[in-house]
Design a protein around this motif. Structure first.
Motif, mmCIF file in Angstrom:
data_model
loop_
_atom_site.group_PDB
_atom_site.id
_atom_site.type_symbol
_atom_site.label_atom_id
_atom_site.label_comp_id
_atom_site.label_asym_id
_atom_site.label_seq_id
_atom_site.Cartn_x
_atom_site.Cartn_y
_atom_site.Cartn_z
ATOM 1 N N ILE A 270 1.034 -1.238 -0.040
ATOM 2 C CA ILE A 270 -0.004 -0.085 0.088
ATOM 3 C C ILE A 270 0.867 1.174 0.086
ATOM 4 N N TYR A 271 1.861 1.474 0.943
ATOM 5 C CA TYR A 271 2.691 2.650 0.994
ATOM 6 C C TYR A 271 3.894 2.610 0.361
ATOM 7 N N LYS A 272 4.473 1.605 0.093
ATOM 8 C CA LYS A 272 6.123 1.706 -0.621
ATOM 9 C C LYS A 272 5.718 1.420 -2.241
ATOM 10 N N ASP A 273 5.033 0.323 -2.322
ATOM 11 C CA ASP A 273 4.907 -0.105 -3.947
ATOM 12 C C ASP A 273 3.777 0.684 -4.611
ATOM 13 N N LYS A 274 2.885 1.061 -3.772
ATOM 14 C CA LYS A 274 1.753 1.838 -4.124
ATOM 15 C C LYS A 274 0.761 1.023 -5.205
ATOM 16 N N SER A 275 0.866 -0.391 -4.984
ATOM 17 C CA SER A 275 0.296 -1.210 -5.963
ATOM 18 C C SER A 275 -1.225 -1.570 -5.335
ATOM 19 N N ALA A 276 -1.455 -1.397 -4.186
ATOM 20 C CA ALA A 276 -2.821 -1.575 -3.577
ATOM 21 C C ALA A 276 -3.357 -0.677 -2.651
ATOM 22 N N PHE A 277 -4.714 -0.594 -2.512
ATOM 23 C CA PHE A 277 -5.224 0.382 -1.998
ATOM 24 C C PHE A 277 -6.408 -0.180 -0.935
ATOM 25 N N SER A 278 -6.623 0.340 0.228
ATOM 26 C CA SER A 278 -7.478 -0.016 1.283
ATOM 27 C C SER A 278 -7.803 1.256 2.116
ATOM 28 N N ASP A 279 -8.957 0.929 2.773
ATOM 29 C CA ASP A 279 -9.234 2.247 3.933
ATOM 30 C C ASP A 279 -10.238 1.326 4.898
ATOM 31 N N SER A 280 -10.460 2.253 5.880
ATOM 32 C CA SER A 280 -11.396 1.754 7.106
ATOM 33 C C SER A 280 -12.622 1.579 6.748
ATOM 34 N N PHE A 468 -3.567 1.353 8.270
ATOM 35 C CA PHE A 468 -3.947 2.668 7.628
ATOM 36 C C PHE A 468 -2.969 3.706 8.476
ATOM 37 N N GLU A 469 -2.183 3.490 9.016
ATOM 38 C CA GLU A 469 -1.158 4.297 9.760
ATOM 39 C C GLU A 469 -0.093 4.679 8.584
ATOM 40 N N LYS A 470 -0.152 6.009 8.189
ATOM 41 C CA LYS A 470 0.663 6.129 6.989
ATOM 42 C C LYS A 470 2.167 6.314 7.541
ATOM 43 N N GLY A 471 2.470 6.975 8.776
ATOM 44 C CA GLY A 471 3.762 7.005 9.071
ATOM 45 C C GLY A 471 4.329 5.657 9.589
ATOM 46 N N LYS A 472 5.532 6.085 10.128
ATOM 47 C CA LYS A 472 6.472 4.626 10.845
ATOM 48 C C LYS A 472 5.310 4.216 11.888
ATOM 49 N N VAL A 473 5.524 2.778 11.963
ATOM 50 C CA VAL A 473 4.999 2.197 13.151
ATOM 51 C C VAL A 473 5.995 1.108 13.808
ATOM 52 N N ASP A 474 5.993 1.041 15.053
ATOM 53 C CA ASP A 474 6.867 0.298 15.920
ATOM 54 C C ASP A 474 6.194 -1.059 15.975
ATOM 55 N N ILE A 475 6.154 -1.959 15.110
ATOM 56 C CA ILE A 475 5.368 -3.174 15.008
ATOM 57 C C ILE A 475 5.703 -3.843 16.439
ATOM 58 N N ARG A 476 6.990 -4.106 16.649
ATOM 59 C CA ARG A 476 7.421 -4.883 18.015
ATOM 60 C C ARG A 476 6.812 -4.520 19.289
ATOM 61 N N ALA A 477 6.601 -2.798 19.387
ATOM 62 C CA ALA A 477 6.269 -2.384 20.788
ATOM 63 C C ALA A 477 4.800 -2.573 20.516
#
Length: 543
Positions: A270-280, A468-477
């Protein structure tokens, strides 16, 4: 003798109205043949399920509605004094449906899995909480055990709750998977997906299908769940803990590296390749429309979406009709990609069930079960199919289910079969999907709880955050936070199942899981399952 069916069809032909105050057949309430039946029985029908209550005007305009009207009329002939009333209820949304049932204003019948948010275990809990009528005796009366197709019987065996039944089998879904534009895959020289493909393969395909005018994929708001489930998320994040008040604890950190890898893969599309889209807000209808309208070249859903009405907008058959191409050449279907070690939990076939309002009188409950039986297994099913054929001579309108729960793959008087209607490619895809073995059912081994336990809301919220969070996410946290939150919530619940019975059931369940995956995906067993059972599950069971 003039029957309701004849009167209804007469009204339909004249364009008259057979509905008053929202109740079909209300104009027949005073027929002489009803005079000895006492007060009428009213069955509330919610929204469009199991059918939209038809009017004669609709029956005149739509062959599907006319066929339904014929079937309902035939049932009414044998059940005088029963009226069907349309009520407004969001029957596919758990909270709305549960609220309606709890308040005594729910429909007479409803899709049972909705009260458990499509989770079999949670649905059985809801049954025990009084959200569905006990129909054990009616299951025997109408002999559902003898009527369901052989391929569906193994799943039906898992539905009793402490020896009681709160639902009847109404459908068998051949499985979930991915729809893709077969013509575009061929045109671009891309590799067509097949059984056993991976999520890396999907990401490559989605990127290859993306153009300036079309995204490679459209995903529903829950799309994040699919790559996680393919790695065993539902199995590996719950640990049996009979020593605790609530006999489960939640662990999203043991396999943090695995979850992180596939959360990043999904976000990458969704965010890097911009090959797919989705929303809530995206649901089944929206992603299907994106596909049929040429805004996306791939989407995920159950195989039943193949078999829509060719005359209805935003169905796959309608798209093929509009583009003047055989649907089998235009659209392909394949089970979901498997996990890194072969796990395939997102694609298994499943059984649909009908449950009934706990507020129905004994007589009304019998009538409601009788009606659904008539339409699913009885003459009503045949009447609808024959009426559609006679009216349209269109096999695609007749054969709308590749795996009918009643086993009726051929209807008397109808020329042609499923393959002729849809093409051999689609029939083969359905056979492959339906052939995937159903995963072991936890509820068949571990006694059902009377309480659903902590809600799944924290997981749903976190999936939404990751998707859907466009910014950086801390997945492990996030995984650590999710573990703490879910376990904190669990402290407020107490299991109704005896500790020893729970532990014994859990041991049998994990033995069945191990045996199943040893055959289907031995790498998953050796690399993931067995180490987890030894290091996490066994110590927790022995604690």
């Amino acid at each position: 003798m003039t029957t309701r069916r004849k009167v209804l069809l007469g009204l339909a032909g004249a364009g008259g109205a057979a509905i008053a105050g929202g109740t079909i057949y209300s104009s027949f309430a005073n027929d002489d043949e009803d005079s000895g039946s006492g007060s009428d029985i009213v069955l509330n029908i919610g929204g469009d399920w199991p059918f939209a209550v038809p009017t004669a005007k609709q029956a005149k305009a739509d062959p599907n509605v006319k066929a339904l009207s014929e079937a309902l009329g035939a049932w009414q002939d044998d059940n005088p004094g029963v009226r069907l009333k349309k009520i407004t209820v969001k029957i596919w949304e758990q909270k709305h449906l549960v609220t309606a049932i709890s308040g005594g204003s729910g429909p007479a019948m409803f899709p049972g899995l909705v009260v458990g948010n499509w989770n079999g275990g949670a649905t059985k809990v809801a049954f025990q909480q009084g959200l569905a009528a006990d129909i054990t005796d009616l299951v025997k009366k109408y002999k559902f055990d003898d009527k369901i197709a052989d391929f569906a019987k193994p799943q039906w065996e898992g539905w009793p709750v402490n020896g009681k039944l709160y639902c009847m089998p109404d459908s068998f879904n051949a499985g979930n998977g991915i729809y893709y534009r077969r013509d575009l895959v061929a045109k671009k020289g891309l590799k067509e997906p097949g059984l056993g493909w991976t999520w890396d393969d999907l990401r490559t395909l989605v990127a290859g299908l993306t153009t300036d005018r079309m995204k490679g994929a459209a995903f529903q708001k829950w799309g994040m769940n699919w790559p996680l489930v393919a790695q065993g998320w539902g199995l590996l994040t719950r640990v049996p803990a009979p020593s605790q008040k609530w006999h489960w604890k939640y662990d999203y950190t043991t396999h943090a590296a695995l979850w992180t890898e596939f959360i990043e893969l999904y976000r990458g599309m969704i965010y890097k390749d911009k090959s797919a889209f989705s929303d809530s807000t995206l649901m089944d209808g929206e992603v299907t429309a994106a596909f049929t309208q040429g805004r996306a070249a791939l989407f995920g859903n159950n195989i039943g979406f193949f078999f829509g009405d060719p005359d209805t907008d935003n169905t796959l058959p309608n798209m093929a009709k509009r583009m003047d191409k055989p649907i089998g050449e235009l659209v392909g279907f394949v089970p979901h990609p498997v996990g890194k070690t072969g796990y395939y939990g997102a694609s298994s076939p499943f059984m649909g069930v009908t449950s009934f309002s706990p507020d129905l009188s004994e007589e009304a409950l019998d009538k409601a079960v009788s009606l659904q039986n008539f339409l699913t297994y009885g003459k009503g099913y045949v009447i609808r199919k024959q009426a559609l054929w006679n009216e349209t001579k269109n096999l695609q309108k007749v054969y709308t289910d590749p795996t009918p729960i009643n086993g009726m793959t051929q209807i008397e008087g109808i020329k042609g079969d499923m393959a002729e209607a849809w093409g051999p490619e689609i029939v083969k895809a359905a056979e492959i999907s339906a052939g995937l073995s159903t995963l072991p059912d936890e509820g068949a081994y571990i006694p059902a709880e009377k309480d659903a336990g902590p809600p799944n809301t924290p997981v749903e919220d976190m999936h939404s955050h990751w998707a859907f969070e466009k910014g950086k996410v801390d997945i492990r946290a996030d995984l650590k936070k999710l573990t703490d939150t879910h376990n904190q919530q669990a402290k407020g619940f107490t299991s109704s199942v005896d500790k020893a019975d729970f532990a014994a059931g859990a041991e049998k369940y994990y033995a069945a899981v191990t045996e199943f995956w040893q055959e289907k995906a031995p790498d998953f067993v050796s690399e993931v399952l067995e180490p987890w059972l030894a290091d996490v599950v066994k110590p927790s069971l022995e604690a």
